[in-house]
Every structure is written in structure tokens, then in C-alpha cells.
Design an enzyme around this catalytic site. Structure first.
Site, PDB file in Angstrom:
ATOM      1  N   LYS A 112       0.828  -1.209   0.000  1.00  0.00           N
ATOM      2  CA  LYS A 112       0.000   0.000   0.000  1.00  0.00           C
ATOM      3  C   LYS A 112       0.857   1.252   0.000  1.00  0.00           C
ATOM      4  O   LYS A 112       0.497   2.257  -0.618  1.00  0.00           O
ATOM      5  CB  LYS A 112      -0.936   0.007   1.218  1.00  0.00           C
ATOM      6  CG  LYS A 112      -2.068  -0.999   1.125  1.00  0.00           C
ATOM      7  CD  LYS A 112      -3.139  -0.702   2.160  1.00  0.00           C
ATOM      8  CE  LYS A 112      -4.264  -1.716   2.109  1.00  0.00           C
ATOM      9  NZ  LYS A 112      -5.257  -1.487   3.177  1.00  0.00           N
ATOM     10  N   LYS A 194      -4.721 -10.817  -6.404  1.00  0.00           N
ATOM     11  CA  LYS A 194      -5.936 -11.178  -5.673  1.00  0.00           C
ATOM     12  C   LYS A 194      -7.065 -10.206  -6.031  1.00  0.00           C
ATOM     13  O   LYS A 194      -6.813  -9.051  -6.384  1.00  0.00           O
ATOM     14  CB  LYS A 194      -5.685 -11.199  -4.156  1.00  0.00           C
ATOM     15  CG  LYS A 194      -5.435  -9.856  -3.557  1.00  0.00           C
ATOM     16  CD  LYS A 194      -5.530  -9.868  -2.034  1.00  0.00           C
ATOM     17  CE  LYS A 194      -5.374  -8.435  -1.533  1.00  0.00           C
ATOM     18  NZ  LYS A 194      -5.563  -8.232  -0.123  1.00  0.00           N
ATOM     19  N   LYS A 197     -10.581  -4.855  -3.192  1.00  0.00           N
ATOM     20  CA  LYS A 197     -11.520  -3.739  -3.157  1.00  0.00           C
ATOM     21  C   LYS A 197     -10.910  -2.460  -3.698  1.00  0.00           C
ATOM     22  O   LYS A 197     -11.612  -1.565  -4.124  1.00  0.00           O
ATOM     23  CB  LYS A 197     -11.952  -3.475  -1.711  1.00  0.00           C
ATOM     24  CG  LYS A 197     -12.860  -4.543  -1.166  1.00  0.00           C
ATOM     25  CD  LYS A 197     -13.459  -4.145   0.159  1.00  0.00           C
ATOM     26  CE  LYS A 197     -12.381  -3.877   1.178  1.00  0.00           C
ATOM     27  NZ  LYS A 197     -12.918  -3.948   2.548  1.00  0.00           N
TER      28      LYS A 197
HETATM   29  P1  AMP Z   1     -10.775  -6.416   3.619  1.00  0.00           P
HETATM   30  O1  AMP Z   1     -11.426  -6.301   2.297  1.00  0.00           O
HETATM   31  O2  AMP Z   1      -9.311  -6.181   3.480  1.00  0.00           O
HETATM   32  O3  AMP Z   1     -11.401  -5.635   4.703  1.00  0.00           O
HETATM   33  O4  AMP Z   1     -10.914  -7.938   3.991  1.00  0.00           O
HETATM   34  C1  AMP Z   1     -11.990  -8.550   4.653  1.00  0.00           C
HETATM   35  C2  AMP Z   1     -11.761 -10.045   4.689  1.00  0.00           C
HETATM   36  O5  AMP Z   1     -11.800 -10.605   3.375  1.00  0.00           O
HETATM   37  C3  AMP Z   1     -10.386 -10.447   5.239  1.00  0.00           C
HETATM   38  O6  AMP Z   1     -10.519 -11.588   6.062  1.00  0.00           O
HETATM   39  C4  AMP Z   1      -9.581 -10.766   4.021  1.00  0.00           C
HETATM   40  O7  AMP Z   1      -8.544 -11.699   4.261  1.00  0.00           O
HETATM   41  C5  AMP Z   1     -10.633 -11.386   3.102  1.00  0.00           C
HETATM   42  N1  AMP Z   1     -10.274 -11.216   1.684  1.00  0.00           N
HETATM   43  C6  AMP Z   1      -9.969 -10.049   1.062  1.00  0.00           C
HETATM   44  N2  AMP Z   1      -9.698 -10.259  -0.246  1.00  0.00           N
HETATM   45  C7  AMP Z   1      -9.851 -11.600  -0.450  1.00  0.00           C
HETATM   46  C8  AMP Z   1      -9.702 -12.442  -1.613  1.00  0.00           C
HETATM   47  N3  AMP Z   1      -9.367 -11.947  -2.797  1.00  0.00           N
HETATM   48  N4  AMP Z   1      -9.924 -13.774  -1.448  1.00  0.00           N
HETATM   49  C9  AMP Z   1     -10.261 -14.285  -0.249  1.00  0.00           C
HETATM   50  N5  AMP Z   1     -10.412 -13.544   0.874  1.00  0.00           N
HETATM   51  C10 AMP Z   1     -10.206 -12.214   0.784  1.00  0.00           C
END
Ligand code: AMP
Ligand code: TRP
Length: 327
Positions: A112, A194, A197
Site C-alpha cells: 500500500k 488477488k 476492493k
Molecule cells: P478487507 O477487504 O481487506 O477488509 O478484507 C476482509 C476479509 O476478506 C479479510 O478476512 C480478508 O482476508 C478477506 N479477503 C480479502 N480479499 C480476499 C480475496 N481476494 N480472497 C479471499 N479472501 C479475501
């Protein structure tokens, strides 16, 4: 003490199918076995600049997504991080336990920070101390997350054991729960990254609020590999990623799926995946929209109160051990 779960997602961008398959889905499955805390981590969101009104709206949207996914507020505690000020308080203390060198080693920080250069906020560096605070405040046993959070969990464990060693047994040692399938859903436009968002390319992810036409368009545009056979195969990451999403949404085994698609091509996989996804999202979005504003507000207020009572106890112990006393 009952076994506890804690997890959270940031109210930034749009939650996508990767968030659901890698994390939320497991929260729902585990909530009946554990005492569970699911938090909308808005203080993590501001480690990169946010528009205030968008942040406020997203915070409520993510809470709706938790409930629509099947988190039952009668069973689990659902709340917003900033409603429990102990998160920020313990984060400060853990900032005085963690070393800068440990924070600088975090791959999420490095990734980031690379994108922002000289504008990197101090909070982006110390983000893992806040995440450790979230987890340790509730004496958490298990943290269901996607693969990308593994390193943060390891740091959380290091901080817990350092604190316990230096100040006396205070924190329970949490463990990561990372699913065997779905912990790393890849971007539709590039199976080497991956699904994220914060991706500028909207075609990389299917969000949980996409309408049917958008889902169909995105799946249709998804990159594929060379070859024609529809099989799980590490040397064909794009197709394997689409198959993984299909597998998790249908609950079928990989053998059943390969048999089903035998002799059919990539186009057939895409069209079936699009329909399965649309059929998953339709009731999901209906549930999201059915939650009234007042119902949401009172669920979050109740959640915060429950969370606060536990967080307060941990904080009292932490301060006492460290000799933090006032008047
Ligand atoms: P965040 O979007 O970073 O707030 O992530 C929320 C949850 O989603 C966390 O547990 C991340 O590890 C999981 N996560 C985010 N991106 C992925 C992805 N591409 N595949 C699987 N899990 C994800
Ligand atoms: N850092 C996590 C992510 O981006 C979100 C998060 C914050 C979290 N605090 C947490 C996840 C505590 C699990 C437990 O995905």
C-alpha cells in the site's frame, strides 16, 4: 470462558465475492460454535484518506452485508469499531510494544505504501497494532480471515506473547482460521493478483452489490488460460479461479464439477458461473435491502454495548499490569 471468534472487514470500496468466500462465509458457519464478534473496522479504513460521508455510508452498508450474509445478531455481536473506544486505546499501548522494524516488514504495508509514496500516513504503518488490539481485547481464540491476513495474525501472536512475558499473563493466544478453499480468490482480469476492493479496474471483482447484468458482463470478460478443458489445474490459474468460485457457490465437489463440464468449453463455464452468481446475489441483496435503518441502528448499538463490557475488562487488566494509573 467460552471459545471466541473475532473478525472484521474495512468499510472501503465494495465488498466482493472474494471477501464473502474467503471470510464472511466462514464467520456465518462458525458463529454457532463460538462466541462471535464481527466488527466493521472503520478506524482501519482511515489509514488511507476517505471521504467522510462515503465512509459513514459504507460503514452501515458493510454492517448490512454482515447481516445479509447470515450473521445472526441474536447469536453474534455485530458492531462498529469506533463505537468501542478501547480499540484505539489498546492500539496505542500496542504501538508501544511493537517495533517499527516489525511494522515495516508487513507486506500489506509495503504494497500500500508503494502506491502512495511520500503521502503515507503513520496510521498505515501502525495498522497492525490496531488489528492486534481488535483481536486481543476480546481474548479471541480464532480469527477467520483470508490468506492475505496471515502475516498480521502472526504479528498479533508475537505481540500477545511479548506482552504476556513482559507484563504477566494477560492475553489469550489467537489462531488464524484460513479456509483450504477460497482463502485467495484472484482477480477476474488477472489471475496473478488477488481480487481486491482497492483495484481501479472494476472488472477484476464481482461486488456483493453488483446487479445481474454487471455480473454477467464481468464474468464474460474474465480472462481465461490457453487450452480448452475445464479442470482444476494449477498451471491454468484463471480457469481454476473461476472453478473455485463456482465450487464454493454451488457446494459441489471438484470431481462432480469436472464431470459436469467434461466436453464443455470455457464459454459454458462462464455462462453457468454467471447464473450461479446472479442466483446467489439476488436473495443476498434482497436481504440487505430488507433491513430497516432503525433495526440496523439498534443492532449496532446493542452490539457495541456488549463488546464494550468485555473490552473494558481487558483494558483494566492491561493498564494494571503496565502500571498505567491516574488520579
Ligand atoms: P478487507 O477487504 O481487506 O477488509 O478484507 C476482509 C476479509 O476478506 C479479510 O478476512 C480478508 O482476508 C478477506 N479477503 C480479502 N480479499 C480476499 C480475496 N481476494 N480472497 C479471499 N479472501 C479475501
Ligand atoms: N486487516 C483486516 C483486512 O483488511 C481487517 C481487520 C481489522 C481484521 N481488524 C481485524 C480482521 C481483526 C480480523 C481480525 O482484511
Amino acid at each position: 470462558m467460552p471459545k471466541r471468534i473475532f473478525s472484521g472487514a474495512q468499510p472501503t470500496g465494495n465488498l466482493h465475492i472474494g471477501n464473502y468466500l474467503g471470510a464472511l462465509r466462514n464467520w456465518v458457519a462458525l458463529q454457532h460454535e463460538y462466541e462471535s464478534f464481527f466488527c466493521v473496522v472503520n478506524l482501519h479504513a482511515i489509514t488511507v484518506p476517505q471521504d467522510p460521508s462515503a465512509l459513514a455510508a459504507k460503514t452501515r452498508e458493510v454492517a448490512r452485508i454482515y447481516l445479509a450474509a447470515g450473521i445472526d445478531p441474536k447469536v453474534s455481536t455485530v458492531f462498529v469499531q469506533s463505537d468501542v473506544s478501547e480499540h484505539a486505546e489498546l492500539a496505542w499501548i500496542l504501538n508501544c510494544v511493537v517495533r517499527v522494524s516489525e511494522l515495516e516488514r508487513m507486506t500489506q504495508y509495503k504494497d500500500k505504501a508503494k502506491k502512495q509514496r511520500e503521502n503515507v500516513l503513520a496510521g498505515l504503518l501502525t495498522y497492525p497494532a490496531l488489528m492486534a488490539a481488535d483481536i486481543l481485547l476480546y481474548q479471541t481464540d480464532l480469527v477467520p480471515v483470508g490468506h492475505d491476513q496471515k502475516q498480521h495474525l502472526e504479528l498479533t501472536r508475537d505481540l500477545a506473547s511479548r506482552f504476556n512475558r513482559d507484563f504477566g499473563e494477560t492475553f489469550r493466544m489467537p489462531e488464524a482460521f484460513i479456509p483450504k478453499v477460497g482463502a485467495k480468490i484472484q482477480a477476474l482480469d488477472d489471475p496473478a493478483k488477488k481480487m481486491s476492493k482497492s483495484d481501479e479496474n472494476v472488472h477484476g471483482s464481482i461486488t456483493l452489490v453488483d446487479d445481474a447484468d454487471t455480473v454477467r458482463r464481468k464474468v464474460k470478460r474474465a480472462v481465461t488460460d490457453s487450452g480448452t478443458e475445464v479442470r482444476f489445474d494449477a498451471s491454468r490459474p484463471a480457469i481454476t479461479n473461476l472453478l473455485t468460485i463456482y465450487q464454493l457457490l454451488t457446494g459441489k465437489t471438484s470431481v462432480e464439477i469436472e464431470e459436469h463440464f467434461a466436453g464443455k468449453g470455457y464459454a459454458q463455464l462462464k455462462s453457468e458461473l454467471a447464473e450461479v452468481t446472479v442466483e446467489f446475489l439476488r436473495p443476498f441483496q434482497a436481504r440487505m435491502n430488507a433491513i430497516g435503518d432503525e433495526e440496523l441502528r439498534s443492532t449496532l448499538a446493542e452490539g457495541a454495548e456488549k463488546a464494550r463490557s468485555i473490552a473494558r475488562e481487558t483494558m483494566r487488566a492491561v493498564k494494571e499490569r503496565m502500571g498505567i494509573v491516574g488520579a
